[in-house]
Design a protein around this motif. Structure first.
Motif, PDB file in Angstrom:
ATOM      1  N   VAL A 189       8.754  -2.040   3.235  1.00  0.00           N
ATOM      2  CA  VAL A 189       7.492  -1.902   3.959  1.00  0.00           C
ATOM      3  C   VAL A 189       7.729  -1.248   5.315  1.00  0.00           C
ATOM      4  O   VAL A 189       8.700  -1.555   6.019  1.00  0.00           O
ATOM      5  N   GLY A 190       6.837  -0.313   5.657  1.00  0.00           N
ATOM      6  CA  GLY A 190       6.945   0.398   6.930  1.00  0.00           C
ATOM      7  C   GLY A 190       7.816   1.632   6.879  1.00  0.00           C
ATOM      8  O   GLY A 190       7.967   2.318   7.893  1.00  0.00           O
ATOM      9  N   HIS A 191       8.359   1.939   5.702  1.00  0.00           N
ATOM     10  CA  HIS A 191       9.281   3.064   5.581  1.00  0.00           C
ATOM     11  C   HIS A 191       8.639   4.249   4.857  1.00  0.00           C
ATOM     12  O   HIS A 191       7.668   4.106   4.128  1.00  0.00           O
ATOM     13  N   VAL A 192       9.256   5.408   5.068  1.00  0.00           N
ATOM     14  CA  VAL A 192       8.876   6.656   4.409  1.00  0.00           C
ATOM     15  C   VAL A 192      10.027   7.075   3.503  1.00  0.00           C
ATOM     16  O   VAL A 192      11.200   6.922   3.876  1.00  0.00           O
ATOM     17  N   TYR A 193       9.688   7.605   2.309  1.00  0.00           N
ATOM     18  CA  TYR A 193      10.717   8.063   1.373  1.00  0.00           C
ATOM     19  C   TYR A 193      10.398   9.477   0.904  1.00  0.00           C
ATOM     20  O   TYR A 193       9.311   9.736   0.386  1.00  0.00           O
TER      21      TYR A 193
ATOM     22  N   PHE B 259       0.877  -1.174   0.000  1.00  0.00           N
ATOM     23  CA  PHE B 259       0.000   0.000   0.000  1.00  0.00           C
ATOM     24  C   PHE B 259       0.915   1.225   0.000  1.00  0.00           C
ATOM     25  O   PHE B 259       1.500   1.574   1.024  1.00  0.00           O
ATOM     26  N   VAL B 260       1.085   1.829  -1.172  1.00  0.00           N
ATOM     27  CA  VAL B 260       1.954   2.999  -1.305  1.00  0.00           C
ATOM     28  C   VAL B 260       1.089   4.252  -1.177  1.00  0.00           C
ATOM     29  O   VAL B 260       0.232   4.520  -2.016  1.00  0.00           O
ATOM     30  N   HIS B 261       1.311   4.998  -0.123  1.00  0.00           N
ATOM     31  CA  HIS B 261       0.521   6.200   0.153  1.00  0.00           C
ATOM     32  C   HIS B 261       1.315   7.439  -0.238  1.00  0.00           C
ATOM     33  O   HIS B 261       2.451   7.628   0.204  1.00  0.00           O
ATOM     34  N   VAL B 262       0.713   8.290  -1.044  1.00  0.00           N
ATOM     35  CA  VAL B 262       1.405   9.462  -1.583  1.00  0.00           C
ATOM     36  C   VAL B 262       1.069  10.676  -0.737  1.00  0.00           C
ATOM     37  O   VAL B 262      -0.076  11.109  -0.670  1.00  0.00           O
ATOM     38  N   SER B 263       2.092  11.232  -0.097  1.00  0.00           N
ATOM     39  CA  SER B 263       1.906  12.418   0.741  1.00  0.00           C
ATOM     40  C   SER B 263       2.728  13.575   0.171  1.00  0.00           C
ATOM     41  O   SER B 263       3.076  13.574  -1.011  1.00  0.00           O
ATOM     42  N   THR B 264       3.054  14.540   0.990  1.00  0.00           N
ATOM     43  CA  THR B 264       3.657  15.792   0.520  1.00  0.00           C
ATOM     44  C   THR B 264       4.719  16.293   1.489  1.00  0.00           C
ATOM     45  O   THR B 264       4.651  15.989   2.694  1.00  0.00           O
ATOM     46  N   ASP B 265       5.662  17.074   0.974  1.00  0.00           N
ATOM     47  CA  ASP B 265       6.667  17.684   1.845  1.00  0.00           C
ATOM     48  C   ASP B 265       6.047  18.687   2.811  1.00  0.00           C
ATOM     49  O   ASP B 265       6.633  19.029   3.840  1.00  0.00           O
TER      50      ASP B 265
ATOM     51  N   ILE C   5       5.140   5.075   2.604  1.00  0.00           N
ATOM     52  CA  ILE C   5       4.698   6.463   2.440  1.00  0.00           C
ATOM     53  C   ILE C   5       5.760   7.247   1.686  1.00  0.00           C
ATOM     54  O   ILE C   5       6.962   7.073   1.921  1.00  0.00           O
ATOM     55  N   THR C   6       5.316   8.098   0.753  1.00  0.00           N
ATOM     56  CA  THR C   6       6.237   9.024   0.089  1.00  0.00           C
ATOM     57  C   THR C   6       5.833  10.451   0.419  1.00  0.00           C
ATOM     58  O   THR C   6       4.647  10.750   0.604  1.00  0.00           O
TER      59      THR C   6
ATOM     60  N   MET D  42      -1.148   9.531   9.364  1.00  0.00           N
ATOM     61  CA  MET D  42      -1.274   8.904  10.677  1.00  0.00           C
ATOM     62  C   MET D  42      -2.156   7.659  10.598  1.00  0.00           C
ATOM     63  O   MET D  42      -1.884   6.639  11.236  1.00  0.00           O
ATOM     64  N   LEU D  43      -3.231   7.747   9.799  1.00  0.00           N
ATOM     65  CA  LEU D  43      -4.087   6.573   9.609  1.00  0.00           C
ATOM     66  C   LEU D  43      -3.327   5.441   8.925  1.00  0.00           C
ATOM     67  O   LEU D  43      -3.439   4.271   9.324  1.00  0.00           O
ATOM     68  N   VAL D  44      -2.568   5.786   7.884  1.00  0.00           N
ATOM     69  CA  VAL D  44      -1.803   4.766   7.167  1.00  0.00           C
ATOM     70  C   VAL D  44      -0.824   4.069   8.107  1.00  0.00           C
ATOM     71  O   VAL D  44      -0.723   2.828   8.139  1.00  0.00           O
ATOM     72  N   MET D  45      -0.102   4.850   8.899  1.00  0.00           N
ATOM     73  CA  MET D  45       0.857   4.265   9.838  1.00  0.00           C
ATOM     74  C   MET D  45       0.152   3.394  10.881  1.00  0.00           C
ATOM     75  O   MET D  45       0.635   2.324  11.250  1.00  0.00           O
ATOM     76  N   ALA D  46      -1.001   3.872  11.355  1.00  0.00           N
ATOM     77  CA  ALA D  46      -1.735   3.128  12.380  1.00  0.00           C
ATOM     78  C   ALA D  46      -2.225   1.788  11.842  1.00  0.00           C
ATOM     79  O   ALA D  46      -2.130   0.758  12.530  1.00  0.00           O
TER      80      ALA D  46
END
Length: 376
Positions: free
Chosen positions: A244-248, A127-133, A183-184, A168-172
């Motif tokens: 898995v479990g990491h942020v980039y 599950f790759v979740h796209v976030s923002t700086d 997460i990116t 936060m939901l994705v991590m939880a």
């Protein structure tokens, strides 16, 4: 590091800007993958963005909303989805000041719908979740090192707060239900197909029409800009090699003031910046700077390929050829657009009766701007 090999990928928001470049790249490069794309075709989405993929047998488009639990569950089950790349979101900061409820609904609730469906489905491997700086908040002007993936999240506007909440939901869900999440967090992206509420295409279309380029505040705000194809490659690498479990962080070390962006675009069109640039009222809060440490992603094998000058010229050339890609974009080209708070006034609405475009759209901004063919 073992390379992850998906089979059936669901890409949400795929008719939008960044996701369409990612979808087209995966469809083209991996014929053995099935790419199922979901998009509700909002104002900033366009099916034409996916034209390069539509003739491929491994591509399927579904029109619908991630906020629909029944639809999401149906797609996961019937398409046997093993991978999700979640791009669908409201993304324009200016709009978030005008309609924060829509941002919470799309960005937080929509993400929760996907996560809950994945939990019940039980077959998701990525599950790759796209976030923002912007979730990091404002970077100190004198900082020599950018925010790294473990930096504190300090969002400063409704948009970035909604994206931080979604994270936060994705991590939880990753921790509570062992959902394999990645997460990116990315810098600003520019290039062909981008809806012109965003800075680069907006300034290009205005410059094409000989109109002033409106800069919020004094133009000293600093941003980093990545070309869309470089970003698509980053997601390709994160999908296959991300842990898995990491942020980039996905970004560039090159920074530009908004004033510099406007000046560069003026020069491309042989316009005098002093006569073309117009300073307007700033938005309620405007972070001075975002700056990312991207070493973690580079260790996976990614690097920026397209320099700003080349990417900007490619983008300009595309808009010159496709100036009518989005149809009437006059509302987006205003100094302070509020696309989500604009609405068609029904005949029985108490404010009905006006004849101007602004009345019909429920907006009270300055004169709309069009891009006539005669200027091209």
């Amino acid at each position: 590091m073992a390379k992850y090999k998906p089979k059936n990928i669901l890409i949400t928001g795929a008719a939008g800007f960044i996701a369409s470049h990612v979808a087209n790249r995966l469809v083209r490069n991996y014929l053995e993958y099935r790419i199922i794309v979901l998009d509700k075709l909002d104002y900033c989405s366009n099916l034409k963005n996916l034209d390069p993929s539509r003739s491929f047998p491994n591509f399927k488009f579904v029109e619908g909303d991630v906020c629909s639990p029944d639809l999401v569950k149906y797609i996961l089950d019937t398409e046997n989805i093993d991978t999700i790349m979640h791009f669908a979101a409201q993304t324009h900061v200016d709009n978030s000041f005008g309609n924060s409820f829509e941002f919470i609904k799309n960005n937080v609730y929509g993400t929760c719908v996907l996560l809950e469906a994945c939990k019940v489905f039980g077959k998701i491997k990525r599950f790759v979740h796209v976030s923002t700086d912007e979730v990091y908040g404002e970077t100190d002007e004198n900082a020599a090192v950018g925010n790294h993936e473990a930096s504190q999240l300090l969002p400063t506007n409704p948009y970035s707060a909604s994206k931080a909440g979604a994270e936060m939901l994705v991590m939880a869900y990753g921790r509570s239900y062992d959902l394999p999440v990645i997460i990116t967090r990315g810098n600003n992206v520019y290039g062909p197909h981008q809806f012109p509420e965003k800075l680069v295409p907006k300034f290009i279309l205005l410059a094409m029409n000989g109109k002033p380029l409106p800069i919020h505040g004094d133009g000293s705000n600093v941003r980093s800009y990545l070309y869309c194809e470089d970003v698509a490659e980053a997601f390709e690498i994160v999908l296959h090699r991300g842990e898995v479990g990491h942020v980039y962080n996905v970004g560039t070390d090159e920074e530009k003031r908004v004033l510099d962006v406007a000046t560069d675009i003026c020069r491309l069109f042989s316009l005098d910046p002093s006569q073309t640039i117009k300073f307007v009222e700033n938005r309620p809060f405007n972070d001075q700077r975002y700056f990312l440490d991207t070493q973690k992603l580079k260790k996976l094998g990614w690097s920026e390929r397209t320099k700003w000058e080349n990417g900007l010229r490619k983008t300009m050339e595309w808009y010159l050829r496709n100036f009518d890609w989005w149809g009437d974009v006059s509302a987006a080209l205003l100094s302070h657009p509020r696309m989500l708070s604009c609405h068609i006034i029904e005949k029985d609405h108490p404010n009905a009766g006006g004849n101007s475009d602004q009345d019909r759209m429920g907006c009270d901004e300055e004169e709309p701007i069009s891009v006539p063919k005669s200027r091209l």
